[in-house]
Scaffold this active site. Structure first.
Site, PDB file in Angstrom:
ATOM      1  CE  LYS A  22     -43.842  26.181  84.568  1.00  0.00           C
ATOM      2  NZ  LYS A  22     -44.180  27.537  84.158  1.00  0.00           N
ATOM      3  CG  ASN A  23     -47.949  26.733  83.754  1.00  0.00           C
ATOM      4  OD1 ASN A  23     -47.029  27.166  84.467  1.00  0.00           O
ATOM      5  ND2 ASN A  23     -47.825  26.582  82.457  1.00  0.00           N
ATOM      6  NE  ARG A  92     -44.785  36.471  80.868  1.00  0.00           N
ATOM      7  CZ  ARG A  92     -45.184  37.736  80.776  1.00  0.00           C
ATOM      8  NH1 ARG A  92     -44.284  38.675  80.837  1.00  0.00           N
ATOM      9  NH2 ARG A  92     -46.447  38.039  80.659  1.00  0.00           N
ATOM     10  CB  CYS A 116     -39.736  35.994  78.620  1.00  0.00           C
ATOM     11  SG  CYS A 116     -40.945  35.037  77.732  1.00  0.00           S
ATOM     12  NE  ARG A 121     -45.244  34.904  78.148  1.00  0.00           N
ATOM     13  CZ  ARG A 121     -44.902  33.914  78.963  1.00  0.00           C
ATOM     14  NH1 ARG A 121     -43.637  33.577  79.087  1.00  0.00           N
ATOM     15  NH2 ARG A 121     -45.819  33.298  79.689  1.00  0.00           N
ATOM     16  CG  ASP A 304     -46.658  25.795  77.512  1.00  0.00           C
ATOM     17  OD1 ASP A 304     -47.260  25.913  78.586  1.00  0.00           O
ATOM     18  OD2 ASP A 304     -46.253  26.757  76.847  1.00  0.00           O
ATOM     19  CB  ILE A 326     -49.747  30.781  71.577  1.00  0.00           C
ATOM     20  CG1 ILE A 326     -50.785  29.691  71.284  1.00  0.00           C
ATOM     21  CG2 ILE A 326     -49.974  31.449  72.933  1.00  0.00           C
ATOM     22  CD1 ILE A 326     -52.228  30.135  71.335  1.00  0.00           C
ATOM     23  NE  ARG A 396     -38.747  29.902  84.895  1.00  0.00           N
ATOM     24  CZ  ARG A 396     -39.267  31.025  84.393  1.00  0.00           C
ATOM     25  NH1 ARG A 396     -38.601  31.709  83.508  1.00  0.00           N
ATOM     26  NH2 ARG A 396     -40.443  31.447  84.780  1.00  0.00           N
TER      27      ARG A 396
HETATM   28  C1  EPZ Z   1     -49.525  30.836  80.360  1.00  0.00           C
HETATM   29  O1  EPZ Z   1     -48.775  32.018  80.130  1.00  0.00           O
HETATM   30  C2  EPZ Z   1     -48.521  29.781  80.780  1.00  0.00           C
HETATM   31  N1  EPZ Z   1     -47.856  30.203  82.029  1.00  0.00           N
HETATM   32  C3  EPZ Z   1     -47.493  29.584  79.662  1.00  0.00           C
HETATM   33  O2  EPZ Z   1     -46.628  28.527  80.066  1.00  0.00           O
HETATM   34  C4  EPZ Z   1     -48.226  29.162  78.401  1.00  0.00           C
HETATM   35  O3  EPZ Z   1     -47.285  29.051  77.336  1.00  0.00           O
HETATM   36  C5  EPZ Z   1     -49.277  30.221  78.038  1.00  0.00           C
HETATM   37  O4  EPZ Z   1     -50.183  30.400  79.158  1.00  0.00           O
HETATM   38  C6  EPZ Z   1     -50.111  29.835  76.831  1.00  0.00           C
HETATM   39  O5  EPZ Z   1     -50.733  28.612  77.045  1.00  0.00           O
HETATM   40  C7  EPZ Z   1     -48.527  30.052  83.199  1.00  0.00           C
HETATM   41  O6  EPZ Z   1     -49.651  29.600  83.249  1.00  0.00           O
HETATM   42  C8  EPZ Z   1     -47.783  30.475  84.429  1.00  0.00           C
HETATM   43  P1  EPZ Z   1     -51.229  34.039  77.780  1.00  0.00           P
HETATM   44  P2  EPZ Z   1     -49.550  33.422  79.944  1.00  0.00           P
HETATM   45  O7  EPZ Z   1     -51.557  35.244  78.570  1.00  0.00           O
HETATM   46  O8  EPZ Z   1     -50.791  33.438  80.729  1.00  0.00           O
HETATM   47  C9  EPZ Z   1     -50.811  37.514  74.592  1.00  0.00           C
HETATM   48  C10 EPZ Z   1     -44.590  27.503  80.448  1.00  0.00           C
HETATM   49  O9  EPZ Z   1     -43.846  27.022  79.618  1.00  0.00           O
HETATM   50  N2  EPZ Z   1     -51.312  38.406  75.658  1.00  0.00           N
HETATM   51  O10 EPZ Z   1     -52.273  32.995  77.583  1.00  0.00           O
HETATM   52  O11 EPZ Z   1     -48.548  34.500  80.143  1.00  0.00           O
HETATM   53  C11 EPZ Z   1     -49.435  36.948  74.905  1.00  0.00           C
HETATM   54  O12 EPZ Z   1     -48.426  37.855  74.505  1.00  0.00           O
HETATM   55  C12 EPZ Z   1     -45.237  28.838  80.229  1.00  0.00           C
HETATM   56  O13 EPZ Z   1     -44.941  26.916  81.515  1.00  0.00           O
HETATM   57  C13 EPZ Z   1     -51.510  39.757  75.374  1.00  0.00           C
HETATM   58  O14 EPZ Z   1     -51.267  40.222  74.263  1.00  0.00           O
HETATM   59  O15 EPZ Z   1     -49.940  33.349  78.401  1.00  0.00           O
HETATM   60  C14 EPZ Z   1     -49.415  35.665  74.105  1.00  0.00           C
HETATM   61  O16 EPZ Z   1     -49.038  35.975  72.777  1.00  0.00           O
HETATM   62  C15 EPZ Z   1     -44.603  29.525  79.051  1.00  0.00           C
HETATM   63  N3  EPZ Z   1     -51.975  40.569  76.364  1.00  0.00           N
HETATM   64  C16 EPZ Z   1     -50.874  35.208  74.136  1.00  0.00           C
HETATM   65  O17 EPZ Z   1     -51.647  36.351  74.512  1.00  0.00           O
HETATM   66  C17 EPZ Z   1     -52.253  40.098  77.629  1.00  0.00           C
HETATM   67  O18 EPZ Z   1     -52.690  40.885  78.487  1.00  0.00           O
HETATM   68  C18 EPZ Z   1     -51.170  34.108  75.138  1.00  0.00           C
HETATM   69  O19 EPZ Z   1     -50.647  34.532  76.374  1.00  0.00           O
HETATM   70  C19 EPZ Z   1     -52.038  38.728  77.893  1.00  0.00           C
HETATM   71  C20 EPZ Z   1     -51.582  37.903  76.895  1.00  0.00           C
END
Ligand code: EPZ
Length: 419
Positions: A22-23, A92, A116, A121, A304, A326, A396
């Site tokens: 998916k990702n 998102r 969420c 996030r 995840d 995370i 999802r």
């Molecule tokens: C991706 O989300 C995945 N989704 C998530 O999978 C996964 O849990 C996550 O990466 C971490 O591995 C997709 O790829 C579609 P991040 P993403 O930006 O990119 C903070 C699932 O179950 N952050 O790496 O949104 C954020 O709040 C989903 O399939 C900021 O502060 O995650 C988090 O604490 C859930 N500012 C951390 O970084 C930003 O601008 C990691 O978030 C961006 C992120």
């Protein structure tokens, strides 16, 4: 709304085929916006999130045809660069249209994704990077607007190796003027898969899969054909399903190289795991031992997989500490597991799990995608009946999970919820 009804105690045995990731599919489908032509993407999983991105891409003007696991996506006629609230609020990952739209049209307007269940996030790192590349960012009435004549290459250091943030910057950089360097980039396999697609389109990228990527902007990009990599989180979830039920499960199409952290921890806990070319076989002779885990950016233990692993530790021998680094609120499954008889205490970012002899089935509520998977795994091993409400969360990210589990011998059905 649907619910799952599970009667625990069945050993899972047999072979299942892992679906496309998916990702990886989500950013690759959004990357199709970059080239203004037709593209063919194979191994796209049948998931709610794919349905959502389909609606969004069609609303922008894309033509979308689907034949089983193949999507034919044509981005020739983009009529609008706006991603509306009612679509973005459900997923998102819609934020992934920002980079391509800014790169190709110099304009994008996206409803700001809210938080969420698992955390706030924010997307500040995505927006800071686009600003550094020359874009003017305006936030008003819940929307973010990105405006730029032409993006220019920049050196970007990411405070956090954000996955979709890295992906947005990659897609912005491939058509920018000059060179972009991304430092502290995410290294997930899905990042490399996206980079491979961008290179097929004619992009110039070095360092994908490492924490430092160099992207030289090009003038135009061509259409591509690609097969999406397998879903490492679905694979990991089924590995745990096999071992929590003390069965023997064989995964086909999984890529063991994406799963070393999980496989290492499962082996430390006492699971037997055999790997040959494209098959991973897992079994367990008896109860596993509790082992500590700490979620980290790839190649560390995947956040995840945290909830699913906790379900296994809840019925293993001893005590362990599960640390979530995370997301700030990714323990929503703990209270539901405790209602099933698990012994888990939360101390900040740590969950202290003391294994119990057995879990008892109970009516529980799914709160987010991976928490739902955790409750399914707990239901498979709990004594009696477990009813899981709001399984749309699980749809999802998992392709018909109840059918795949039933094929392995699980006693699980999908039913309409009473309310
Ligand atoms: C991706 O989300 C995945 N989704 C998530 O999978 C996964 O849990 C996550 O990466 C971490 O591995 C997709 O790829 C579609 P991040 P993403 O930006 O990119 C903070 C699932 O179950 N952050 O790496 O949104 C954020 O709040 C989903 O399939 C900021 O502060 O995650 C988090 O604490 C859930 N500012 C951390 O970084 C930003 O601008 C990691 O978030 C961006 C992120």
């Amino acid at each position: 709304m649907d619910q799952f009804i599970i009667h625990g105690g069945q050993k899972l045995e047999g072979e299942i085929s892992i679906s496309g990731a998916k990702n990886s599919a989500l950013p690759i489908l959004c990357a199709s916006l970059l080239n203004g032509t037709s593209n063919i993407i194979h191994n796209i999983p049948q998931l709610r999130d794919i349905q959502t991105i389909k609606k969004l891409l069609i609303s922008l003007g894309c033509k979308w045809e689907r034949d089983d696991k193949t999507v034919y996506l044509d981005s020739t006629n983009i009529s609008t660069m706006q991603a509306p609230y009612d679509l973005v609020k459900t997923m998102r990952a819609s934020v992934l249209v920002l980079g391509p739209l800014a790169a190709r049209f110099g304009y994008a307007r996206l409803s700001l994704p809210g938080g969420c269940a698992i955390g706030a996030r924010p997307i500040n790192l995505h927006l800071d990077a686009l600003r550094k590349m020359g874009a003017e960012i305006t936030l008003s009435s819940g929307y973010v607007e990105v405006k730029v004549k032409k993006l220019k290459g920049a050196r970007i250091y990411l405070d956090i190796p954000t996955v979709t943030g890295t992906e947005n910057i990659m897609m912005a950089a491939v058509l920018a003027d000059g060179e972009t360097v991304i430092e502290n980039a995410a290294m997930e396999p899905e990042i490399t898969d996206l980079a491979n697609v961008l290179v097929k389109m004619g992009a110039k990228i070095k360092g994908q899969g490492t924490d430092s990527m160099i992207i030289k902007g090009v003038k135009t990009l061509r259409g591509f054909k690609h097969t999406v990599i397998p879903d490492r989180i679905e694979a990991g979830t089924f590995l745990i399903a096999g071992v929590i039920t003390k069965g023997k499960v064989v995964l086909r199409n999984a890529d063991p190289a994406q799963l070393y952290a999980l496989i290492g921890k499962l082996r430390n806990a006492g699971a037997n795991i055999k790997i040959n070319k494209e098959l991973i076989t897992i079994s367990a002779n008896d109860k596993l031992r509790c082992v500590d885990i700490k979620t980290l950016p790839y190649p560390g233990f995947a956040t995840d997989m945290q909830a699913q692993f906790m379900a296994l530790m809840a019925v293993s021998d001893g005590l362990c500490v599960i640390t979530e680094t995370i997301f700030e609120n990714r323990f929503m499954h703990v209270s539901e597991l405790c209602r099933m008889g698990a012994n888990i205490r939360i101390e900040g970012a740590h969950a202290i799990v003391t294994g119990v002899k057995k879990l008892s089935g109970a009516p529980v509520m799914a709160t987010d995608l991976r928490a739902s998977a955790c409750l399914v795994l707990a239901g498979l091993v709990a004594e009696g009946e477990t009813r899981i409400q709001r399984v749309y969360h699980i749809d999802r990210g998992y392709v018909r999970i109840e059918e795949k589990l039933r094929a392995l011998g699980a006693d699980i059905i999908r039913a309409k919820s009473a309310h």
